[in-house]
Design a protein around this motif. Structure first.
Motif, PDB file in Angstrom:
ATOM      1  N   LYS A  67       0.827  -1.208   0.000  1.00  0.00           N
ATOM      2  CA  LYS A  67       0.000   0.000   0.000  1.00  0.00           C
ATOM      3  C   LYS A  67       0.858   1.254   0.000  1.00  0.00           C
ATOM      4  CE  LYS A  67      -3.861  -2.198   2.326  1.00  0.00           C
ATOM      5  NZ  LYS A  67      -4.586  -2.340   3.592  1.00  0.00           N
ATOM      6  N   LYS A  68       1.963   1.205   0.726  1.00  0.00           N
ATOM      7  CA  LYS A  68       2.855   2.365   0.835  1.00  0.00           C
ATOM      8  C   LYS A  68       3.650   2.593  -0.452  1.00  0.00           C
ATOM      9  CE  LYS A  68       6.471   4.290   3.750  1.00  0.00           C
ATOM     10  NZ  LYS A  68       7.337   4.076   4.911  1.00  0.00           N
ATOM     11  N   HIS A  69       4.069   1.522  -1.094  1.00  0.00           N
ATOM     12  CA  HIS A  69       4.913   1.597  -2.299  1.00  0.00           C
ATOM     13  C   HIS A  69       4.168   0.946  -3.465  1.00  0.00           C
ATOM     14  CE1 HIS A  69       8.217   2.763   0.319  1.00  0.00           C
ATOM     15  NE2 HIS A  69       7.948   1.716   1.062  1.00  0.00           N
ATOM     16  N   LYS A  70       3.154   1.619  -3.960  1.00  0.00           N
ATOM     17  CA  LYS A  70       2.289   1.054  -5.008  1.00  0.00           C
ATOM     18  C   LYS A  70       3.064   0.664  -6.270  1.00  0.00           C
ATOM     19  CE  LYS A  70      -2.055   3.146  -3.635  1.00  0.00           C
ATOM     20  NZ  LYS A  70      -1.807   3.953  -2.481  1.00  0.00           N
ATOM     21  N   HIS A  71       4.141   1.381  -6.545  1.00  0.00           N
ATOM     22  CA  HIS A  71       4.935   1.062  -7.735  1.00  0.00           C
ATOM     23  C   HIS A  71       5.645  -0.286  -7.619  1.00  0.00           C
ATOM     24  CE1 HIS A  71       7.744   2.974  -4.990  1.00  0.00           C
ATOM     25  NE2 HIS A  71       8.740   2.512  -5.717  1.00  0.00           N
ATOM     26  N   LEU A  72       5.691  -0.852  -6.415  1.00  0.00           N
ATOM     27  CA  LEU A  72       6.333  -2.151  -6.221  1.00  0.00           C
ATOM     28  C   LEU A  72       5.328  -3.232  -5.829  1.00  0.00           C
ATOM     29  CD1 LEU A  72       9.542  -0.972  -4.325  1.00  0.00           C
ATOM     30  CD2 LEU A  72       9.251  -1.439  -6.766  1.00  0.00           C
ATOM     31  N   ALA A  73       4.053  -2.996  -6.114  1.00  0.00           N
ATOM     32  CA  ALA A  73       3.008  -3.947  -5.746  1.00  0.00           C
ATOM     33  C   ALA A  73       3.140  -5.281  -6.481  1.00  0.00           C
ATOM     34  CB  ALA A  73       1.629  -3.341  -6.008  1.00  0.00           C
ATOM     35  N   HIS A  74       3.894  -5.311  -7.573  1.00  0.00           N
ATOM     36  CA  HIS A  74       4.083  -6.558  -8.321  1.00  0.00           C
ATOM     37  C   HIS A  74       5.034  -7.526  -7.621  1.00  0.00           C
ATOM     38  CE1 HIS A  74       7.491  -4.061  -9.489  1.00  0.00           C
ATOM     39  NE2 HIS A  74       8.111  -5.168  -9.836  1.00  0.00           N
ATOM     40  N   ILE A  75       5.775  -7.052  -6.624  1.00  0.00           N
ATOM     41  CA  ILE A  75       6.703  -7.907  -5.885  1.00  0.00           C
ATOM     42  C   ILE A  75       5.880  -8.840  -4.985  1.00  0.00           C
ATOM     43  CG2 ILE A  75       8.608  -7.951  -4.218  1.00  0.00           C
ATOM     44  CD1 ILE A  75       9.406  -6.661  -6.863  1.00  0.00           C
ATOM     45  N   PRO A  76       6.152 -10.138  -5.003  1.00  0.00           N
ATOM     46  CA  PRO A  76       5.373 -11.079  -4.195  1.00  0.00           C
ATOM     47  C   PRO A  76       5.497 -10.822  -2.689  1.00  0.00           C
ATOM     48  CG  PRO A  76       6.719 -12.251  -5.815  1.00  0.00           C
ATOM     49  CD  PRO A  76       7.157 -10.822  -5.828  1.00  0.00           C
ATOM     50  N   LEU A  77       4.433 -11.133  -1.969  1.00  0.00           N
ATOM     51  CA  LEU A  77       4.457 -11.035  -0.513  1.00  0.00           C
ATOM     52  C   LEU A  77       5.551 -11.955   0.032  1.00  0.00           C
ATOM     53  CD1 LEU A  77       0.637 -11.087   0.281  1.00  0.00           C
ATOM     54  CD2 LEU A  77       2.181  -9.127   0.424  1.00  0.00           C
ATOM     55  N   GLY A  78       6.246 -11.482   1.061  1.00  0.00           N
ATOM     56  CA  GLY A  78       7.305 -12.268   1.678  1.00  0.00           C
ATOM     57  C   GLY A  78       8.660 -12.115   1.027  1.00  0.00           C
ATOM     58  N   CYS A  79       8.715 -11.442  -0.108  1.00  0.00           N
ATOM     59  CA  CYS A  79       9.963 -11.256  -0.843  1.00  0.00           C
ATOM     60  C   CYS A  79      10.785 -10.141  -0.186  1.00  0.00           C
ATOM     61  CB  CYS A  79       9.654 -10.897  -2.281  1.00  0.00           C
ATOM     62  SG  CYS A  79      11.099 -10.842  -3.340  1.00  0.00           S
ATOM     63  N   GLU A  80      12.092 -10.369  -0.066  1.00  0.00           N
ATOM     64  CA  GLU A  80      12.983  -9.340   0.460  1.00  0.00           C
ATOM     65  C   GLU A  80      13.350  -8.388  -0.671  1.00  0.00           C
ATOM     66  OE1 GLU A  80      16.342 -10.954   2.508  1.00  0.00           O
ATOM     67  OE2 GLU A  80      15.099 -12.244   3.761  1.00  0.00           O
ATOM     68  N   LEU A  81      13.332  -7.091  -0.359  1.00  0.00           N
ATOM     69  CA  LEU A  81      13.730  -6.086  -1.331  1.00  0.00           C
ATOM     70  C   LEU A  81      14.350  -4.909  -0.603  1.00  0.00           C
ATOM     71  CD1 LEU A  81      10.709  -4.018  -2.484  1.00  0.00           C
ATOM     72  CD2 LEU A  81      10.347  -6.063  -1.155  1.00  0.00           C
ATOM     73  N   ALA A  82      14.863  -3.963  -1.368  1.00  0.00           N
ATOM     74  CA  ALA A  82      15.542  -2.824  -0.779  1.00  0.00           C
ATOM     75  C   ALA A  82      15.206  -1.548  -1.555  1.00  0.00           C
ATOM     76  CB  ALA A  82      17.051  -3.036  -0.791  1.00  0.00           C
ATOM     77  N   ALA A  83      15.160  -0.449  -0.815  1.00  0.00           N
ATOM     78  CA  ALA A  83      14.960   0.870  -1.414  1.00  0.00           C
ATOM     79  C   ALA A  83      16.252   1.654  -1.203  1.00  0.00           C
ATOM     80  CB  ALA A  83      13.796   1.581  -0.745  1.00  0.00           C
ATOM     81  N   ALA A  84      16.826   2.139  -2.288  1.00  0.00           N
ATOM     82  CA  ALA A  84      18.102   2.843  -2.229  1.00  0.00           C
ATOM     83  C   ALA A  84      17.901   4.339  -2.439  1.00  0.00           C
ATOM     84  CB  ALA A  84      19.060   2.297  -3.281  1.00  0.00           C
ATOM     85  N   ALA A  85      18.385   5.106  -1.481  1.00  0.00           N
ATOM     86  CA  ALA A  85      18.485   6.549  -1.664  1.00  0.00           C
ATOM     87  C   ALA A  85      19.736   6.785  -2.490  1.00  0.00           C
ATOM     88  CB  ALA A  85      18.582   7.259  -0.317  1.00  0.00           C
ATOM     89  N   VAL A  86      19.601   7.526  -3.579  1.00  0.00           N
ATOM     90  CA  VAL A  86      20.725   7.721  -4.481  1.00  0.00           C
ATOM     91  C   VAL A  86      21.043   9.189  -4.689  1.00  0.00           C
ATOM     92  CG1 VAL A  86      20.286   5.552  -5.690  1.00  0.00           C
ATOM     93  CG2 VAL A  86      19.305   7.649  -6.555  1.00  0.00           C
ATOM     94  N   ASP A  87      22.264   9.442  -5.097  1.00  0.00           N
ATOM     95  CA  ASP A  87      22.698  10.805  -5.437  1.00  0.00           C
ATOM     96  C   ASP A  87      22.275  11.063  -6.874  1.00  0.00           C
ATOM     97  OD1 ASP A  87      23.953  13.201  -5.872  1.00  0.00           O
ATOM     98  OD2 ASP A  87      25.970  12.460  -5.522  1.00  0.00           O
ATOM     99  N   VAL A  88      21.222  11.853  -7.045  1.00  0.00           N
ATOM    100  CA  VAL A  88      20.709  12.123  -8.396  1.00  0.00           C
ATOM    101  C   VAL A  88      21.291  13.390  -9.006  1.00  0.00           C
ATOM    102  CG1 VAL A  88      18.572  10.848  -8.054  1.00  0.00           C
ATOM    103  CG2 VAL A  88      18.645  13.273  -7.487  1.00  0.00           C
ATOM    104  N   ALA A  89      22.203  14.027  -8.302  1.00  0.00           N
ATOM    105  CA  ALA A  89      22.805  15.267  -8.818  1.00  0.00           C
ATOM    106  C   ALA A  89      23.832  14.987  -9.876  1.00  0.00           C
ATOM    107  CB  ALA A  89      23.454  16.042  -7.677  1.00  0.00           C
TER     108      ALA A  89
END
Length: 89
Positions: A67-89
């Motif tokens: 619900k929080k990350h709708k763009h990643l709703a295709h990832i199966p429940l129970g799957c480990e994933l990571a969100a990376a903060a990146v330097d976009v400059a």
């Protein structure tokens, strides 16, 4: 991001960046929003990026994270994933 332009014109479409080696590491929401602002819209986003990860938050996909990350709703429940903060400059 999607090929072609106008993702903002496609109802329900989401755009995201994933690690090029196939790992379930995705750009975090704040970095993505900054990138959209810098490029002037979804249609202008580059298809690939080379950037450094500043921080990585790891979590397991749950109904709450879907619900929080709708763009990643295709990832199966129970799957480990990571969100990376990146330097976009």
């Amino acid at each position: 991001p999607g090929v072609g332009g106008g993702l903002e014109d496609v109802p329900g479409a989401y755009c995201y960046y994933q690690s090029s080696d196939g790992q379930k590491v995705y750009m975090d929401t704040l970095s993505f929003r900054c990138l959209v602002e810098e490029y002037g819209g979804y249609a202008r986003l580059p298809h690939t990026l080379t950037c450094a990860a500043l921080d990585v938050a790891r979590y397991v996909q749950t109904e709450e994270t879907r619900k929080k990350h709708k763009h990643l709703a295709h990832i199966p429940l129970g799957c480990e994933l990571a969100a990376a903060a990146v330097d976009v400059a």
